[in-house]
Design a protein around this motif. Structure first.
Motif, PDB file in Angstrom:
ATOM      1  N   THR A  82       3.746 -68.840  59.837  1.00 27.61           N
ATOM      2  CA  THR A  82       3.423 -67.086  59.281  1.00 27.61           C
ATOM      3  C   THR A  82       1.880 -66.921  59.024  1.00 27.61           C
ATOM      4  OG1 THR A  82       5.532 -67.228  58.215  1.00 27.61           O
ATOM      5  CG2 THR A  82       4.518 -65.140  57.750  1.00 27.61           C
ATOM      6  N   PRO A  83       1.499 -65.641  59.970  1.00 26.94           N
ATOM      7  CA  PRO A  83       0.371 -65.216  59.336  1.00 26.94           C
ATOM      8  C   PRO A  83       0.194 -64.806  57.800  1.00 26.94           C
ATOM      9  CG  PRO A  83       1.371 -64.075  61.077  1.00 26.94           C
ATOM     10  CD  PRO A  83       3.156 -64.672  60.712  1.00 26.94           C
ATOM     11  N   LEU A  84      -0.969 -64.650  57.137  1.00 23.24           N
ATOM     12  CA  LEU A  84      -1.334 -64.503  55.795  1.00 23.24           C
ATOM     13  C   LEU A  84      -1.975 -63.339  55.767  1.00 23.24           C
ATOM     14  CD1 LEU A  84      -2.159 -68.007  55.350  1.00 23.24           C
ATOM     15  CD2 LEU A  84       0.043 -67.988  55.620  1.00 23.24           C
ATOM     16  N   GLU A  85      -0.802 -62.711  54.497  1.00 21.09           N
ATOM     17  CA  GLU A  85      -2.067 -61.435  54.504  1.00 21.09           C
ATOM     18  C   GLU A  85      -2.825 -61.911  53.259  1.00 21.09           C
ATOM     19  OE1 GLU A  85       0.492 -58.676  52.726  1.00 21.09           O
ATOM     20  OE2 GLU A  85       1.429 -58.526  55.079  1.00 21.09           O
ATOM     21  N   ASN A  86      -4.552 -61.354  52.624  1.00 23.36           N
ATOM     22  CA  ASN A  86      -4.785 -61.273  51.686  1.00 23.36           C
ATOM     23  C   ASN A  86      -4.199 -61.566  50.080  1.00 23.36           C
ATOM     24  OD1 ASN A  86      -6.729 -62.931  53.349  1.00 23.36           O
ATOM     25  ND2 ASN A  86      -8.280 -61.067  54.036  1.00 23.36           N
ATOM     26  N   PHE A  87      -5.020 -61.926  49.622  1.00 22.68           N
ATOM     27  CA  PHE A  87      -4.217 -61.317  48.121  1.00 22.68           C
ATOM     28  C   PHE A  87      -5.958 -61.540  47.372  1.00 22.68           C
ATOM     29  CE2 PHE A  87      -3.902 -63.764  43.598  1.00 22.68           C
ATOM     30  CZ  PHE A  87      -2.829 -63.185  42.916  1.00 22.68           C
ATOM     31  N   ARG A  88      -4.911 -60.021  46.555  1.00 22.79           N
ATOM     32  CA  ARG A  88      -6.841 -59.685  45.543  1.00 22.79           C
ATOM     33  C   ARG A  88      -5.993 -59.606  44.238  1.00 22.79           C
ATOM     34  NH1 ARG A  88      -6.812 -57.243  50.437  1.00 22.79           N
ATOM     35  NH2 ARG A  88      -9.493 -57.255  51.353  1.00 22.79           N
ATOM     36  N   LEU A  89      -6.823 -59.655  43.474  1.00 26.14           N
ATOM     37  CA  LEU A  89      -6.319 -59.466  41.725  1.00 26.14           C
ATOM     38  C   LEU A  89      -6.601 -58.214  41.465  1.00 26.14           C
ATOM     39  CD1 LEU A  89      -8.079 -63.158  40.551  1.00 26.14           C
ATOM     40  CD2 LEU A  89      -5.592 -62.666  40.190  1.00 26.14           C
ATOM     41  N   GLU A  90      -6.537 -57.622  39.909  1.00 23.67           N
ATOM     42  CA  GLU A  90      -7.015 -56.396  40.132  1.00 23.67           C
ATOM     43  C   GLU A  90      -8.032 -56.249  39.687  1.00 23.67           C
ATOM     44  OE1 GLU A  90      -4.722 -54.078  40.131  1.00 23.67           O
ATOM     45  OE2 GLU A  90      -2.660 -54.927  40.251  1.00 23.67           O
ATOM     46  N   PRO A  91      -8.302 -54.653  39.291  1.00 21.92           N
ATOM     47  CA  PRO A  91     -10.372 -55.234  39.001  1.00 21.92           C
ATOM     48  C   PRO A  91     -10.226 -55.446  37.740  1.00 21.92           C
ATOM     49  CG  PRO A  91      -9.315 -52.435  39.721  1.00 21.92           C
ATOM     50  CD  PRO A  91      -8.238 -53.899  40.044  1.00 21.92           C
ATOM     51  N   ASP A  92      -9.459 -55.656  36.726  1.00 24.47           N
ATOM     52  CA  ASP A  92      -9.748 -56.247  35.732  1.00 24.47           C
ATOM     53  C   ASP A  92      -9.495 -58.088  35.138  1.00 24.47           C
ATOM     54  OD1 ASP A  92      -7.161 -56.845  35.603  1.00 24.47           O
ATOM     55  OD2 ASP A  92      -6.896 -55.527  33.515  1.00 24.47           O
ATOM     56  N   GLY A  93      -9.122 -58.422  36.937  1.00 24.75           N
ATOM     57  CA  GLY A  93      -8.600 -59.806  36.826  1.00 24.75           C
ATOM     58  C   GLY A  93      -7.322 -61.012  36.728  1.00 24.75           C
TER      59      GLY A  93
END
Length: 313
Positions: A82-93
């Protein structure tokens, strides 16, 4: 303080974060490399871990726990292709707010994921000795305390109650200790057939006794002979065994631990320099400052001010 608790305390660099999310197939998430450590728990359904360092995919079932102690980049998906989408934390971490997976398209997976902020510059060798990831499969009747911590954390995240803001970080710290303890206990079996590394060190009664003594009272003027007596070994036998398992000679480890504790005190407390010196085994501020600068490259006062400025910024 015991060695495992100390190892976590000196590396902690902020509040841990976690989230309870629902994913519906097909789904895939790519987690980038980070400065901390991460974990995933499959509460319901199934998933595939796509480990760091191009290792083969690992199938995860209900109750399975994965811990990534070094913050390596990795993937998590319903299927290895399955293709992967990038994970990102919120600006405050902090961990992102759980998203709505939308209408049911396929099998549903309930996940409990989180991250710990750890300072790798002060990494204790007990943690650096860990493999890229730990997979703890579900087994009926096994790891009861770890399962209880997972259940409590999942309940707080799914149904927050008054006090949850205080309970969740405490449960995350508890979960981290149970994850490491599980690894350590598993290492006992291997150690019985030929101890190696920190799993062997903590499983060896004599070496563990010496380590606990050093951590309990780092200011004491320890000698190799005295530590060997605690371990029930001759000076030479103790020095060889300690160095093999811990990775440093006994007094070299003591010096390193004293400086690590001193840095923690300077970073997190207003303890006067004289008291920091005394608590880490130095009879004068001058001797302490000289040893600290040799280890960290800056004077203790400068290290403290730099840490305070970083927190304020």
């Amino acid at each position: 303080m015991d060695v495992l608790s100390d190892a976590i305390a000196v590396m902690r660099a902020g509040r841990p974060h976690s989230s309870r999310t629902v994913e519906r197939a097909p789904w895939g998430v790519r987690f980038p490399a980070s400065e901390g450590a991460g974990f995933h728990v499959v509460l319901q359904g199934s998933a595939w871990l796509l480990p760091p360092e191009d290792a083969g995919p690992v199938q995860l079932g209900p109750g399975d726990v994965v811990f990534l102690p070094h913050g390596n980049g990795h993937g998590l998906a319903d299927h290895p292709r399955t293709p992967l989408e990038n994970f990102r934390l919120e600006p405050d971490g902090s961990w992102p707010v759980p998203h709505d997976p939308g209408p049911a398209r396929g099998d549903e997976t309930l996940l409990l994921c989180g991250a710990y902020q750890l300072d790798k510059a002060r990494a204790h060798p007990l943690l650096t000795d860990l493999p890229p990831y730990l997979h703890i499969p579900v087994r009926v009747g096994a790891h009861d305390r770890l399962r209880s911590a997972v259940d409590l954390l999942g309940a707080e995240l799914s149904d927050p109650q008054p006090g949850s803001d205080a309970v969740v970080p405490a449960l995350l710290d508890t979960l981290l200790l149970y994850l490491l303890r599980t690894w350590w206990l598993a290492g006992r079996t291997e150690a019985a057939q030929g101890p190696s590394g920190w799993a062997g060190a903590l499983s060896d009664p004599g070496i563990a006794a010496a380590l606990h003594a050093l951590h309990d009272d780092p200011a004491k003027p320890w000698t190799v002979e005295g530590l060997g007596a605690l371990a029930g070994l001759s000076r030479a036998a103790f020095a060889r065994r300690f160095t093999t398992l811990v990775g440093r000679p006994p007094l070299a480890y003591l010096t390193w631990w004293r400086m690590t504790r001193a840095a923690q005190l300077l970073r997190t407390t207003d303890t006067p320099l004289r008291s920091v010196a005394e608590r880490t085994g130095y009879t004068s501020e001058f001797a302490f400052a000289k040893a600290f600068k040799r280890e960290y490259g800056v004077a203790p006062g400068h290290y403290r001010r730099a840490g305070a400025a970083l927190r304020a910024g």
